[in-house]
Design a protein around this motif. Structure first.
Motif, PDB file in Angstrom:
ATOM      1  N   THR A 328       7.971   9.113   6.027  1.00 20.46           N
ATOM      2  CA  THR A 328       7.451   7.582   6.146  1.00 20.46           C
ATOM      3  C   THR A 328       5.886   7.558   6.392  1.00 20.46           C
ATOM      4  OG1 THR A 328       9.610   7.006   6.834  1.00 20.46           O
ATOM      5  CG2 THR A 328       7.860   5.483   7.280  1.00 20.46           C
ATOM      6  N   GLN A 329       5.339   6.451   5.814  1.00 23.17           N
ATOM      7  CA  GLN A 329       3.825   6.194   5.862  1.00 23.17           C
ATOM      8  C   GLN A 329       3.569   4.687   6.185  1.00 23.17           C
ATOM      9  OE1 GLN A 329       2.157   8.311   2.670  1.00 23.17           O
ATOM     10  NE2 GLN A 329       0.226   8.244   3.924  1.00 23.17           N
ATOM     11  N   SER A 330       2.787   4.416   7.203  1.00 23.77           N
ATOM     12  CA  SER A 330       2.304   3.009   7.330  1.00 23.77           C
ATOM     13  C   SER A 330       1.030   2.895   6.713  1.00 23.77           C
ATOM     14  CB  SER A 330       2.227   2.677   8.815  1.00 23.77           C
ATOM     15  OG  SER A 330       3.350   2.971   9.322  1.00 23.77           O
ATOM     16  N   PHE A 331       0.662   1.679   6.053  1.00 26.69           N
ATOM     17  CA  PHE A 331      -0.624   1.120   5.530  1.00 26.69           C
ATOM     18  C   PHE A 331      -1.125  -0.072   6.197  1.00 26.69           C
ATOM     19  CE2 PHE A 331       1.846   3.795   2.440  1.00 26.69           C
ATOM     20  CZ  PHE A 331       0.811   4.865   2.173  1.00 26.69           C
ATOM     21  N   LEU A 332      -2.286  -0.111   6.246  1.00 27.11           N
ATOM     22  CA  LEU A 332      -2.929  -1.560   6.577  1.00 27.11           C
ATOM     23  C   LEU A 332      -3.099  -2.345   5.391  1.00 27.11           C
ATOM     24  CD1 LEU A 332      -5.868  -1.057   8.990  1.00 27.11           C
ATOM     25  CD2 LEU A 332      -3.952  -2.485   9.298  1.00 27.11           C
ATOM     26  N   ALA A 333      -2.534  -3.457   5.068  1.00 27.13           N
ATOM     27  CA  ALA A 333      -2.427  -4.085   4.104  1.00 27.13           C
ATOM     28  C   ALA A 333      -3.987  -4.347   3.502  1.00 27.13           C
ATOM     29  CB  ALA A 333      -1.832  -5.637   4.298  1.00 27.13           C
ATOM     30  N   SER A 334      -5.043  -4.617   4.355  1.00 28.99           N
ATOM     31  CA  SER A 334      -6.213  -5.167   3.899  1.00 28.99           C
ATOM     32  C   SER A 334      -6.920  -3.619   3.067  1.00 28.99           C
ATOM     33  CB  SER A 334      -7.285  -5.367   4.924  1.00 28.99           C
ATOM     34  OG  SER A 334      -7.106  -4.654   5.864  1.00 28.99           O
ATOM     35  N   GLU A 335      -6.375  -2.526   3.603  1.00 31.03           N
ATOM     36  CA  GLU A 335      -7.005  -1.328   3.006  1.00 31.03           C
ATOM     37  C   GLU A 335      -6.148  -1.033   1.789  1.00 31.03           C
ATOM     38  OE1 GLU A 335      -9.602   0.702   3.877  1.00 31.03           O
ATOM     39  OE2 GLU A 335     -10.179  -1.028   5.206  1.00 31.03           O
TER      40      GLU A 335
END
Ligand code: G6P
Length: 617
Positions: A328-335
């Motif tokens: 699992t990985q999280s991403f910042l939407a703006s990036e």
């Protein structure tokens, strides 16, 4: 990012529009305004720096003047500045040269500089610094020699960017125009009247049917109803739905601020979220809209979010990896939106958002939808754009969150992710139904501890600890493993509501730079972990801070005697499942930060420069 509300019907609309705007003030509150077509078919208007309260005061002060603000066709706005400072002049509505057309706008007109220069060369006179004003001047020209529909089509071919626009004009005094590209806009309809707003809650209780305007469409609203067109000028018929949105005017229930009330609602929110997901388990799984086959073969889970929701996703990573055993990985939407995107096979992306409207998260969702990647919205607002646009959804039960700084919505997200990880593990055959029941129980216990720990330290924090720390200019927050994303969330709270600078680091990185910042004037707040290996490493990091005469505030668990002994100030929690360590600390850290911000006399519920729901990029 702002909110717009409009009305066309038989009733005087000012009060209804102001009420709708005050419900949407979470989207912006630095200025506000209202315009209507009066009984002589002229535009009457009022606008001001400040929110709806200031606008109402200004209206009251104008009573008796010759301007009539009692029309039955009107538009209103609350603003969160993007172009131009917050001021009376930059407040919406904006007008053309002769003040015969009024426009309110949520979004950004990206090519406004080019358009403004062109319009100025043609003799148009601008008075504000906003991007929106160009739209009023464009309508001034376009409305001269053609129908309303043609004028709208011509304007939308000229403007670029994202917009929810409402327009009224003396040239067409019986009509209200609503135009949408990217920014949300919906109509509230009955047989006699039509509302239009950025969000359904603006007209909840007034009409119970809703039409969500499709992207790149506009509505021409008259007294007898509305017609919707796409940007090719073709008439379209978006479905009329029954609105399930209700509005209860939530008071502060005796608390000094909504934030404090919401901090205290967290135990209840955990119970509600668990009970809701338990009773809706089969429906909930259907709403996720992911087949058991895909879950069984899942290679990756991706989380996308902004602010607090991003932090919840980072905590959720640990749940998914350890319980459901999925990478699992999280991403910042703006990036995420601006990185090269490779569609992943057997991957589900969960967009996490309290509001379900945050522009960056919504655009990331749209990017994934366009690439045919399966998406799920984990949102708190059932009627939100993300819930409507994602393939599936899961609803948290935090209720309406009013304070800008998120508290109970975060808790609900973490609780929902913990259960979702167990559901996935169950479908993969990794755990039994008993494990799910145990997880629900663990969440209830975490809720108890969350609330009890506030009660336990309340007196000390108010009388001694918050006054001791309120005057420090800088803090360093440290966490490791699952307590690192939690440290990020805690640091965000201190920045948002107390305006205190915080640098937040994974504790293992101290030695790679931040150690140079350690001195007695910069308190270090360290959030412990229950995993034994991580705890030992964290203890080492705490030693590093003390060896350099640092001042240490520790959030620790009751058996962690060595760490507790090192601390200058310590908050101690009972042992829980290690994955739920962040959840039990949540209430206390929010309460601590809240007390510091109160001592500093900050506007707790509406911090400067921020908005609850950021619907522009
Ligand atoms: C704003 C709010 C934050 C929130 C973020 C994401 O910046 O001030 O508190 O975490 O938006 O909002 P969402 O509604 O998508 O969770």
């Amino acid at each position: 990012m702002c909110s717009v509300v409009g009305y066309n019907g038989p009733r005087p609309c000012r009060q209804m529009i102001l009420e709708g705007l005050s419900r949407l003030e979470y989207r912006g509150y630095d200025s506000s305004g209202f315009a209507c077509i009066d009984s002589t078919s002229k535009i009457a208007q009022v606008k001001t720096q400040g929110g709806i309260e200031q606008l109402s005061l200004k209206i009251a002060a104008q009573q008796g003047q010759k301007q009539e603000l009692n029309g039955a066709i009107g538009i209103g706005h609350t603003r969160w500045s993007t172009h131009g400072v917050s001021s009376d002049i930059n407040a919406h509505p904006h007008f053309d040269c002769h003040k015969t057309t009024a426009v309110v706008h949520n979004g950004i007109i990206e090519n406004f500089v080019f358009l403004k220069e062109k319009l100025q060369l043609l003799g148009h006179h601008f008075i504000s610094q906003t991007d929106t004003e160009v739209v009023a001047h464009l309508f001034e020209d376009e409305l001269k020699n053609q129908s309303l529909e043609k004028a709208v089509l011509s304007v939308v071919t000229k403007i670029q960017g994202a917009y929810a626009l409402l327009v009224i004009s003396e040239k067409y005094p019986d009509y209200l125009i609503a135009i949408r590209k990217s920014s949300p806009l919906c109509l509230g309809v009955s047989s006699t009247e039509t509302f239009v707003a950025s969000d359904v809650s603006a007209f909840a209780g007034q009409v119970d049917q809703v039409v969500f305007l499709p992207d790149e469409s506009f509505a021409i609203i008259s007294k007898s109803g509305y017609h919707v067109y796409n940007f090719f000028g073709e008439r379209i018929y978006p479905p009329v739905q029954k609105s399930t949105c209700t509005w209860t005017a939530e008071g502060k229930a005796g608390y000094a601020h909504y934030m404090l009330k919401e901090i205290y609602e967290q135990k209840r929110v955990i119970i509600d979220t668990v009970n809701f997901l338990r009773s809706h388990k089969s429906a909930g799984m259907q709403q996720l809209n992911v087949s058991h086959e895909l879950i069984q073969e899942l290679k990756n889970i991706h989380f996308i979010g902004c602010g607090t929701s991003w932090h919840a996703g980072m905590i959720g990573e640990y749940f998914m990896q350890e319980i459901a055993q999925v990478s699992t990985q999280s991403f910042l939407a703006s990036e995420f939106r601006y990185k090269k995107f490779f569609p992943y096979p057997r991957t589900v992306t969960i967009i996490i958002s309290q509001s379900g409207e945050t522009a960056d998260s919504l655009e990331a969702l749209r990017l994934l939808t366009a690439s045919e990647q399966p998406t799920i919205a984990l949102a708190n607002v059932a009627s939100s754009s993300m819930v409507r646009e994602a393939d599936g959804f899961l609803l948290t039960q935090a209720g309406q969150e009013i304070a800008v700084a998120s508290t109970k919505a975060f808790t609900a997200q973490v609780a929902a992710l913990y259960l979702l990880a167990h559901w996935i593990a169950y479908i993969k055959g990794l755990v039994t139904t008993q494990a799910i029941a145990r997880a629900e129980e663990e969440l209830f216990v975490a809720g108890e501890i969350l609330e009890n720990s506030i009660e336990r330290y309340k007196f000390d924090i108010i009388t001694r600890i918050a006054p001791q720390y309120a005057h420090y200019k800088n803090f360093i927050f440290l966490g490791r493993h699952i307590s690192f994303p939690f440290a990020l969330e805690a640091a965000l709270k201190l920045k948002e509501i107390a305006y205190i600078f915080v640098d937040c680091y994974p504790a293992g990185e101290l030695k790679h730079g931040p150690l140079a910042l350690i001195d007695a004037q910069t308190p270090v707040v360290l959030f412990s972990c229950l995993d034994e290996t991580i705890y030992k490493k964290l203890y080492g990091n705490a030693q590093e801070v003390k060896a350099r005469s640092g001042h240490l505030i520790v959030f620790a668990f009751e058996h962690q005697k060595d760490l507790i002994a090192l601390a200058d100030t310590v908050f101690i929690f009972p042992k829980v499942n290690p994955l739920l360590a962040p959840l039990v600390m949540t209430g206390l850290v929010q309460f601590f930060v809240y007390q510091i911000a109160t001592l500093l006399e900050r506007p707790i519920d509406r911090p400067r420069n921020l908005a609850k729901s950021v619907t522009v990029e």
